[in-house]
Write a protein that holds these residues in place. Structure first.
Motif, PDB file in Angstrom:
ATOM      1  N   LYS A 148       0.824  -1.057  -0.123  1.00 54.36           N
ATOM      2  CA  LYS A 148       0.152  -0.050  -0.099  1.00 54.36           C
ATOM      3  C   LYS A 148       0.917   1.331  -0.127  1.00 54.36           C
ATOM      4  O   LYS A 148       0.487   2.223  -0.573  1.00 54.36           O
ATOM      5  N   ALA A 149       1.763   1.320   0.735  1.00 51.99           N
ATOM      6  CA  ALA A 149       2.786   2.184   0.549  1.00 51.99           C
ATOM      7  C   ALA A 149       3.331   2.498  -0.513  1.00 51.99           C
ATOM      8  O   ALA A 149       3.660   3.731  -1.224  1.00 51.99           O
ATOM      9  N   LEU A 150       3.673   1.582  -1.502  1.00 56.54           N
ATOM     10  CA  LEU A 150       4.363   1.698  -2.785  1.00 56.54           C
ATOM     11  C   LEU A 150       3.147   2.489  -3.526  1.00 56.54           C
ATOM     12  O   LEU A 150       3.358   3.227  -4.432  1.00 56.54           O
ATOM     13  N   GLU A 151       2.000   1.751  -3.451  1.00 59.32           N
ATOM     14  CA  GLU A 151       0.579   2.412  -4.159  1.00 59.32           C
ATOM     15  C   GLU A 151       0.462   3.837  -4.049  1.00 59.32           C
ATOM     16  O   GLU A 151       0.222   4.692  -4.903  1.00 59.32           O
ATOM     17  N   VAL A 152       0.646   4.212  -2.776  1.00 58.81           N
ATOM     18  CA  VAL A 152       0.651   5.766  -2.414  1.00 58.81           C
ATOM     19  C   VAL A 152       1.603   6.556  -3.131  1.00 58.81           C
ATOM     20  O   VAL A 152       1.272   7.370  -3.758  1.00 58.81           O
ATOM     21  N   PHE A 153       2.870   6.116  -2.877  1.00 58.84           N
ATOM     22  CA  PHE A 153       4.034   6.876  -3.685  1.00 58.84           C
ATOM     23  C   PHE A 153       3.820   6.831  -5.282  1.00 58.84           C
ATOM     24  O   PHE A 153       3.976   7.902  -5.800  1.00 58.84           O
ATOM     25  N   GLU A 154       3.168   5.771  -5.878  1.00 57.18           N
ATOM     26  CA  GLU A 154       3.161   5.653  -7.338  1.00 57.18           C
ATOM     27  C   GLU A 154       1.869   6.813  -7.631  1.00 57.18           C
ATOM     28  O   GLU A 154       2.081   7.164  -8.690  1.00 57.18           O
TER      29      GLU A 154
END
Length: 247
Positions: A148-154
């Motif tokens: 989810k952290a990666l999704e937020v960043f992307e």
């Protein structure tokens, strides 16, 4: 004269005898009256006691039942938690978050890898900026939700949010918290390729990467990052040294 004198004496003895006869009867009468008075007094006392007891019982039955204070607090806490869950499910089911708090709750309940995180951010009723994205990444890192952290960043990149050191450092820390040290290195190398000065690694960035290596048991990698940190002219702080001591 003697006989006449004896007559009064006999009268006195007769009167005395009558007095003696009446004495015990009078005592019996007095004792009976005392017994009756005592019975009446006991009866009155029992009646008054009964009235008091019944009045107390009525008061007890009429008084409202008091619940323990901690029970009320527990029920209020549980109800507030259920309300928050309902609100989060509402957002995850298609509602639009209207502020930062509702967005956090919705992301927490969203499924990762299905595009729900991106949809929640893009359809929210407010426009998150860089500090908000950093806060969301930090939240995912604390909950060990690296994907989810990666999704937020992307998503922040798709929305043309300007990246900065804090966003990168938060993502590296979130990946390290989930044991994804290799992915953390990928993000670090990507960060080094940024030309903007606001994306340069700092002490927080290197400490987060060293911590990611320490969590994964990568001692050599952790020491290598520390050497790169000194070569880049970045001064370690207490957090950096405490992480190195844990390696």
């Amino acid at each position: 004269m003697k006989e006449q004198a004896k007559a009064p004496q006999k009268g006195r003895e007769h009167a005395k005898g009558q007095k003696d006869v009446k004495g015990p009867a009078a005592k019996d009468t007095a004792s009976k009256e005392a017994v009756h008075e005592e019975e009446d007094w006991n009866r009155d006392k029992s009646k008054s006691h009964g009235v008091a007891s019944s009045s107390r019982s009525r008061e007890h039955s009429a008084s409202p039942t008091r619940r323990p204070k901690h029970g009320l607090q527990r029920s209020s806490r549980s109800s507030s938690m259920s309300e928050r869950r309902k609100m989060g499910h509402h957002h995850a089911g298609g509602g639009h978050p209207w502020d930062m708090e509702s967005l956090k709750q919705a992301i927490m309940l969203a499924d990762s890898g299905k595009g729900e995180v991106k949809s929640l951010i893009t359809k929210s009723l407010f426009s998150p900026r860089a500090p908000a994205f950093t806060a969301l990444i930090n939240m995912c890192g604390k909950e060990k939700m690296a994907e989810k952290a990666l999704e937020v960043f992307e998503t922040s990149q798709e929305l043309k949010i300007e990246k900065n050191t804090y966003m990168y450092s938060a993502l590296i820390s979130a990946l390290g918290s989930s044991g994804l040290w290799q992915k953390a290195f990928e993000i670090f190398e990507r960060m080094l390729q940024e030309t903007s000065d606001i994306c340069k690694p700092n002490t927080i960035t290197y400490s987060a990467l060293i911590s990611a290596c320490e969590r994964a048991g990568q001692v050599e990698k952790a020491l290598d990052v520390f050497e790169r940190m000194k070569a880049a002219g970045i001064q370690p702080d207490l957090i950096t040294y405490s992480v190195l001591l844990s390696v």
